[in-house]
Design a protein around this motif. Structure first.
Motif, PDB file in Angstrom:
ATOM      1  N   GLU A  51      37.706 -13.584 -48.652  1.00  0.00           N
ATOM      2  CA  GLU A  51      37.463 -12.337 -47.935  1.00  0.00           C
ATOM      3  C   GLU A  51      36.593 -12.562 -46.697  1.00  0.00           C
ATOM      4  OE1 GLU A  51      35.879  -9.732 -50.870  1.00  0.00           O
ATOM      5  OE2 GLU A  51      37.814  -9.448 -51.893  1.00  0.00           O
ATOM      6  N   SER A  52      35.617 -13.462 -46.811  1.00  0.00           N
ATOM      7  CA  SER A  52      34.767 -13.730 -45.647  1.00  0.00           C
ATOM      8  C   SER A  52      35.565 -14.373 -44.517  1.00  0.00           C
ATOM      9  CB  SER A  52      33.579 -14.619 -46.041  1.00  0.00           C
ATOM     10  OG  SER A  52      33.976 -15.953 -46.293  1.00  0.00           O
ATOM     11  N   THR A 151      31.537 -20.895 -51.138  1.00  0.00           N
ATOM     12  CA  THR A 151      30.732 -20.651 -49.944  1.00  0.00           C
ATOM     13  C   THR A 151      31.339 -19.533 -49.107  1.00  0.00           C
ATOM     14  OG1 THR A 151      30.100 -22.982 -49.899  1.00  0.00           O
ATOM     15  CG2 THR A 151      29.790 -21.734 -47.873  1.00  0.00           C
ATOM     16  N   VAL A 152      30.523 -18.600 -48.672  1.00  0.00           N
ATOM     17  CA  VAL A 152      30.995 -17.545 -47.775  1.00  0.00           C
ATOM     18  C   VAL A 152      30.452 -17.809 -46.379  1.00  0.00           C
ATOM     19  CG1 VAL A 152      31.166 -15.840 -49.622  1.00  0.00           C
ATOM     20  CG2 VAL A 152      29.054 -16.013 -48.308  1.00  0.00           C
ATOM     21  N   VAL A 153      31.096 -17.223 -45.384  1.00  0.00           N
ATOM     22  CA  VAL A 153      30.705 -17.451 -43.987  1.00  0.00           C
ATOM     23  C   VAL A 153      30.433 -16.111 -43.314  1.00  0.00           C
ATOM     24  CG1 VAL A 153      32.098 -19.543 -43.919  1.00  0.00           C
ATOM     25  CG2 VAL A 153      33.089 -17.395 -43.107  1.00  0.00           C
ATOM     26  N   LYS A 267      27.028 -19.765 -46.196  1.00  0.00           N
ATOM     27  CA  LYS A 267      26.101 -19.427 -47.282  1.00  0.00           C
ATOM     28  C   LYS A 267      26.626 -20.005 -48.589  1.00  0.00           C
ATOM     29  CE  LYS A 267      26.344 -15.038 -45.917  1.00  0.00           C
ATOM     30  NZ  LYS A 267      26.103 -13.578 -45.832  1.00  0.00           N
ATOM     31  N   PRO A 268      26.207 -21.241 -48.902  1.00  0.00           N
ATOM     32  CA  PRO A 268      26.677 -21.878 -50.141  1.00  0.00           C
ATOM     33  C   PRO A 268      26.107 -21.192 -51.372  1.00  0.00           C
ATOM     34  CG  PRO A 268      25.723 -23.475 -48.605  1.00  0.00           C
ATOM     35  CD  PRO A 268      25.330 -22.113 -48.139  1.00  0.00           C
ATOM     36  N   SER A 269      26.846 -21.277 -52.457  1.00  0.00           N
ATOM     37  CA  SER A 269      26.381 -20.711 -53.719  1.00  0.00           C
ATOM     38  C   SER A 269      25.247 -21.553 -54.292  1.00  0.00           C
ATOM     39  CB  SER A 269      27.538 -20.664 -54.721  1.00  0.00           C
ATOM     40  OG  SER A 269      27.063 -20.390 -56.022  1.00  0.00           O
TER      41      SER A 269
END
Length: 426
Positions: A51-52, A151-153, A267-269
């Protein structure tokens, strides 16, 4: 780089290195500028990452692809194969519902990897090799981006990556990252551990800057990017089961113009993981198991020894007997004489000498020395104290808590670019 040149460079890569052919029905668009490669193994929820990338990005004028490479070995556990099969179906559904003329998800499932090599390194290599093939088909020196499945961005991710490579000469970069430090998903203890771990990473990187080495960059698989030509020139990703990012990115740092993208972030988990023998997930897991104390880090005295030595070399003081005692314990007189002679014979200036010096005494050598120092002289010390020692020696005021230290180091990392820490003031 013109179209014929990039095709020639890529062809040379595939002549030198074995690569598996992966067929993709979708042909890349002519304006394809970014391909993100995500290795996937036994993942529970890919939606935040996808989604990111597909639903939360600011508008951009070019096309991107995301290669999502699910992988396991031929003798993988049944439950892992079932999980991967389920993930692959979910990826195909997401692609069906969200692919468009600007963003295209390519799900791939490799379920027959040799157990000897199966792992994140090989999965990343397979995906990046495929990205290279796709750029060759449109004769483009496009951008290949490393990302992880947990990871999201941020929303300007694609825009900032493209803008950086359009405006700068660098052929490879690390990308600013920040772990989440609070929320409802994990316990306070868990968030405290990731605060310690990220501060350790930033302390180590900036301590290398303090030493004066030219390769003080983060080496994280979820936060780097490079051009297709740089990937081909440096021989592509390795097949290591762990640490593939450290080795490959350090190869890029030595072999290419290398920089940092600091105007976006990944943004890594902070999750626990036993997938690989080291790294973020393993460190958090071992902290929970009381096998690792993340409140401690490498003693700052080890970096001071390195700085004294590197300063000597930069001042052309090459006499072995004048080296710090600890350096002489780790590096023999004979080895130094051989290397020094080689550096002299292959350089016509001090600048060239230093280039050869730092190619030999690279980030891997420095890390091995730090471990030698830790095991034989300077044991790990409290992280908060070491970070303050670095801050004080670099001209900054001490900070009392690790969370405030981490926030400050994030600011330093974003503001200083590639300038040495000890020459920068905020």
């Amino acid at each position: 780089m013109d179209q014929n040149s990039i095709v020639s460079v890529i062809d040379q890569y595939f002549r030198r290195f074995n690569s598996r052919t992966i067929k993709v029905a979708h042909q890349p668009f002519d304006d394809l500028r970014i391909i993100v490669v995500i290795p996937i193994y036994n993942e529970e929820d890919l939606n935040p990452t996808l989604e990111s990338l597909f639903l939360n990005q600011e508008n951009y004028s070019f096309s991107v692809e995301v290669i999502a490479l699910v992988n396991d070995s031929i003798n993988e556990k049944k439950e892992v194969k079932e999980s991967n099969q389920k993930t692959f179906i979910q990826l195909k559904d997401f692609a069906k519902n969200n692919n468009n003329e600007k963003a295209f998800l390519i799900p791939i499932y490799m379920d027959d990897l040799d157990p000897k090599h199966a792992g994140v390194g090989w999965a990343r290599k397979l995906g990046m090799d495929l990205a290279l093939e796709r750029y060759k088909s449109i004769k483009s020196n496009g951008i290949i981006v490393g990302l992880d499945a947990d990871t999201v961005v941020t929303s300007n991710y694609f825009l900032e990556i493209d803008s950086f490579f359009q405006k700068n000469i660098e052929q490879a970069v690390s990308i600013h990252f920040e772990h989440p430090l609070k929320g409802d998903k994990y316990t306070d203890f868990h968030y405290n551990q990731i605060i310690n771990y990220e501060l350790h990473l930033r302390y180590y990187k900036n301590a290398l800057s303090y030493v004066g080495v030219p390769y003080a960059f983060h080496t994280i698989g979820s936060a780097f990017a490079l051009t297709a030509s740089a990937y081909a020139r440096q021989g592509g990703m390795n097949r290591r089961k762990a640490g593939e990012d450290f080795y490959f990115i350090n190869k890029l740092i030595k072999g290419e113009q290398f920089g940092e993208i600091i105007n976006t972030k990944v943004k890594p988990s902070p999750r626990m993981s036993n997938r690989v023998p080291f790294g973020t997930g393993r460190a958090i897991l071992e902290a929970f198991q009381n096998k690792k104390d993340l409140t401690k880090t490498y003693n700052f005295k080890s970096f001071e020894v390195l700085k004294e030595w590197v300063d000597n070399i930069k001042r052309q003081r090459f006499i072995y007997d004048e080296f710090p005692k600890l350096i002489k314990e780790y590096l023999s007189h004979n080895d130094w004489d051989i290397l020094h002679e080689m550096f002299l014979n292959n350089s016509q200036s001090n600048k060239n000498y230093l280039k050869l010096f730092f190619i030999k005494f690279d980030a891997f050598w420095m890390l091995k020395f730090i471990h030698f120092s830790r095991d034989n002289h300077y044991s790990n010390e409290k992280l908060v104290n070491c970070a303050n020692s670095l801050l004080s020696k670099s001209g900054f005021k001490p900070i009392s808590t690790v969370i405030q230290q981490l926030k400050y180091f994030r600011i330093l990392d974003k503001k200083r670019g590639i300038k040495p820490l000890n020459k920068f003031k905020i």
